[in-house]
Design an enzyme around this catalytic site. Sequence first.
Site, PDB file in Angstrom:
ATOM      1  N   GLY A 125       0.815  -1.219   0.000  1.00 55.35           N
ATOM      2  CA  GLY A 125       0.000   0.000   0.000  1.00 55.35           C
ATOM      3  C   GLY A 125       0.839   1.255   0.000  1.00 55.35           C
ATOM      4  O   GLY A 125       1.139   1.823   1.069  1.00 55.35           O
ATOM      5  N   THR A 127       0.557   3.732  -3.118  1.00 50.53           N
ATOM      6  CA  THR A 127      -0.155   4.731  -3.919  1.00 50.53           C
ATOM      7  C   THR A 127      -1.399   5.259  -3.207  1.00 50.53           C
ATOM      8  O   THR A 127      -2.114   4.522  -2.541  1.00 50.53           O
ATOM      9  CB  THR A 127      -0.555   4.088  -5.263  1.00 50.53           C
ATOM     10  OG1 THR A 127       0.629   3.608  -5.898  1.00 50.53           O
ATOM     11  CG2 THR A 127      -1.257   5.073  -6.178  1.00 50.53           C
ATOM     12  N   SER A 133       2.917   8.617  -9.158  1.00 46.04           N
ATOM     13  CA  SER A 133       4.336   8.742  -9.528  1.00 46.04           C
ATOM     14  C   SER A 133       5.114   9.498  -8.460  1.00 46.04           C
ATOM     15  O   SER A 133       6.253   9.166  -8.141  1.00 46.04           O
ATOM     16  CB  SER A 133       4.469   9.487 -10.866  1.00 46.04           C
ATOM     17  OG  SER A 133       3.948   8.707 -11.911  1.00 46.04           O
ATOM     18  N   ILE A 158      -4.649  -0.874  -5.182  1.00 43.28           N
ATOM     19  CA  ILE A 158      -3.919  -1.895  -4.427  1.00 43.28           C
ATOM     20  C   ILE A 158      -4.344  -3.282  -4.925  1.00 43.28           C
ATOM     21  O   ILE A 158      -5.494  -3.702  -4.719  1.00 43.28           O
ATOM     22  CB  ILE A 158      -4.185  -1.756  -2.905  1.00 43.28           C
ATOM     23  CG1 ILE A 158      -3.910  -0.305  -2.446  1.00 43.28           C
ATOM     24  CG2 ILE A 158      -3.360  -2.775  -2.124  1.00 43.28           C
ATOM     25  CD1 ILE A 158      -2.534   0.238  -2.767  1.00 43.28           C
ATOM     26  N   ARG A 269      -4.405 -18.678 -41.288  1.00 42.13           N
ATOM     27  CA  ARG A 269      -5.199 -17.743 -42.088  1.00 42.13           C
ATOM     28  C   ARG A 269      -4.564 -17.528 -43.469  1.00 42.13           C
ATOM     29  O   ARG A 269      -3.350 -17.275 -43.560  1.00 42.13           O
ATOM     30  CB  ARG A 269      -5.275 -16.403 -41.335  1.00 42.13           C
ATOM     31  CG  ARG A 269      -6.007 -15.313 -42.053  1.00 42.13           C
ATOM     32  CD  ARG A 269      -7.498 -15.478 -41.950  1.00 42.13           C
ATOM     33  NE  ARG A 269      -8.200 -14.338 -42.544  1.00 42.13           N
ATOM     34  CZ  ARG A 269      -9.503 -14.300 -42.714  1.00 42.13           C
ATOM     35  NH1 ARG A 269     -10.266 -15.324 -42.325  1.00 42.13           N
ATOM     36  NH2 ARG A 269     -10.078 -13.247 -43.258  1.00 42.13           N
ATOM     37  N   GLU A 364       3.825   0.328 -11.167  1.00 40.26           N
ATOM     38  CA  GLU A 364       5.212   0.163 -10.693  1.00 40.26           C
ATOM     39  C   GLU A 364       6.208   1.054 -11.447  1.00 40.26           C
ATOM     40  O   GLU A 364       7.292   0.625 -11.840  1.00 40.26           O
ATOM     41  CB  GLU A 364       5.615  -1.314 -10.734  1.00 40.26           C
ATOM     42  CG  GLU A 364       4.616  -2.169  -9.964  1.00 40.26           C
ATOM     43  CD  GLU A 364       5.222  -3.277  -9.190  1.00 40.26           C
ATOM     44  OE1 GLU A 364       6.397  -3.195  -8.852  1.00 40.26           O
ATOM     45  OE2 GLU A 364       4.480  -4.233  -8.895  1.00 40.26           O
ATOM     46  N   THR A 366       5.595   4.457 -14.188  1.00 39.35           N
ATOM     47  CA  THR A 366       5.119   4.591 -15.569  1.00 39.35           C
ATOM     48  C   THR A 366       6.304   4.558 -16.534  1.00 39.35           C
ATOM     49  O   THR A 366       7.459   4.750 -16.135  1.00 39.35           O
ATOM     50  CB  THR A 366       4.399   5.945 -15.766  1.00 39.35           C
ATOM     51  OG1 THR A 366       5.342   6.984 -15.452  1.00 39.35           O
ATOM     52  CG2 THR A 366       3.173   6.082 -14.873  1.00 39.35           C
ATOM     53  N   GLU A 368       7.074   6.862 -18.370  1.00 44.94           N
ATOM     54  CA  GLU A 368       7.699   8.189 -18.308  1.00 44.94           C
ATOM     55  C   GLU A 368       8.687   8.266 -17.134  1.00 44.94           C
ATOM     56  O   GLU A 368       9.784   8.820 -17.266  1.00 44.94           O
ATOM     57  CB  GLU A 368       6.620   9.265 -18.204  1.00 44.94           C
ATOM     58  CG  GLU A 368       5.790   9.450 -19.477  1.00 44.94           C
ATOM     59  CD  GLU A 368       4.879   8.258 -19.830  1.00 44.94           C
ATOM     60  OE1 GLU A 368       4.426   7.552 -18.909  1.00 44.94           O
ATOM     61  OE2 GLU A 368       4.643   8.033 -21.026  1.00 44.94           O
TER      62      GLU A 368
END
Length: 403
Positions: A125, A127, A133, A158, A269, A364, A366, A368
């Site tokens: 726990g 965030t 971030s 979570i 295919r 976990e 981003t 960025e």
Amino acid sequence: MLDFSLSQEQLELQKMTRKFVQTEIIPYMKEWDEQHHFEMGVVQKLAQLGLMGVCIPEKYGGAGMDYNSLAIVCEELEYGDTAYRTAVSVHTGLNSMTLLQWGTEEQKEKYLKPQAEGSKLGAFGLTEPGAGSDAGSLQTRARRDGDSYILNGSKIWISLSDYADHFLIFATVDPSKKHKGITAFIVERNYPGVTTRPIRGKLGIHGGNTGEVILEDVRVPAANRLGDEGEGFKIAMSALDNGRFTVAAGATGLTRACLDASVKYAHERKTFGVEIGKHQLVQQMIAKMEAGYQISQLLVFKSGWLKNQGVRNTRETSLAKWIASDVAFQSASDAIQVHGAYGYSNEYPVERYMRNAKALVIYEGTREIHTIMQAEYALGYREDKILNRMLPPWPFANSGDYL
Ligand code: CAA
């Protein structure tokens, strides 16, 4: 000497997990995804196979295998579905390995052992609604009161929130100290004041459980503080070094699933009189999946190798997580493209792969955040220092007294 081969034990583990995924997950996954159902029976069977604590020393109830064995388990699980890999990520990667690294002997006996055995589930726990971030700005408060702390706040996104028995909760003892006020606590679900509720309407991982954890005047014994007051941000970041490793490993499994599905379909295919695998633009997408899979796996195993050496690996793990999750998302998007209109329906699993893969690029850290971290390392703005409590190297010392 460089050695790229898996050990006999790792090969057996891979074979066993692959068989488990083929028989216990893949046949049911379409239905579970449609019904938004997380099957606890799968977790119980994983525990029976020793897969809920694969890289935790036997002394603490685990299988005692190396850190790359955890990567092997994660790759195989995510080949089946992201939900069960995510469960292992939060339980083993983010929670149990953090107890192994930072816990006292009493905490390991009481919390790590049952988690590694799989009789109790752990979650993470960090965030909050206003802190993702920017984890250092979290607002959950911890106030010392005699031999306890009183926790108030709420956590969001979570994984396993409705099933976990123990949560690793990060709270601040003094918000004015910013990240230096953050402190880590082991919180049991049955402590008065702890409630959870699931999040509905997610894009993907429909077969997984994600929710909120609300803490209202929760009294937590001081003995459940992990590390010192103010050490929680470092503990959280070191936990993410292990969680990100499992996400990267899982992403390789998702990419392999995209590749296998695309190769199969490309043989089945036909268009313009030949199977579509003969068309160069289809080949290009398949070649990118193959290359991406191999690159991701090398990055993951390098990170696991560093963990086995007892060396700090934040930089390498961040790179593995960034690249492997980007590759998985691109592979899933291309796998739909290879399948054409059929790929756009749930008649084939590739649409589920793409919905799931988007989570990997976000949670976990981003894409960025990892891009910036890599730039900062390259520019010399960021460097990894030795921690006062490192993850124990593998092979584990028999006594367990390796810190
Ligand atoms: N291990 C130990 N300590 C670490 C560390 C690590 N990996 N990384 C940083 N630290 C330490 C630093 O050494 C520094 O210590 P000092 O104060 O003694 O100097 C301190 O922590 C602060 O570090 P930074 O200066 O690097 O911190 P920052 O403010 O620049 O933030 C960040 C860095 C990379 C942006 C970080 O906040 C971050 O990674 N954010 C993303 C958070 C994230 O990944 N959240 C995921 C939530 S969990 C989840 O998604 C799980 C799920 O449910 C599936």
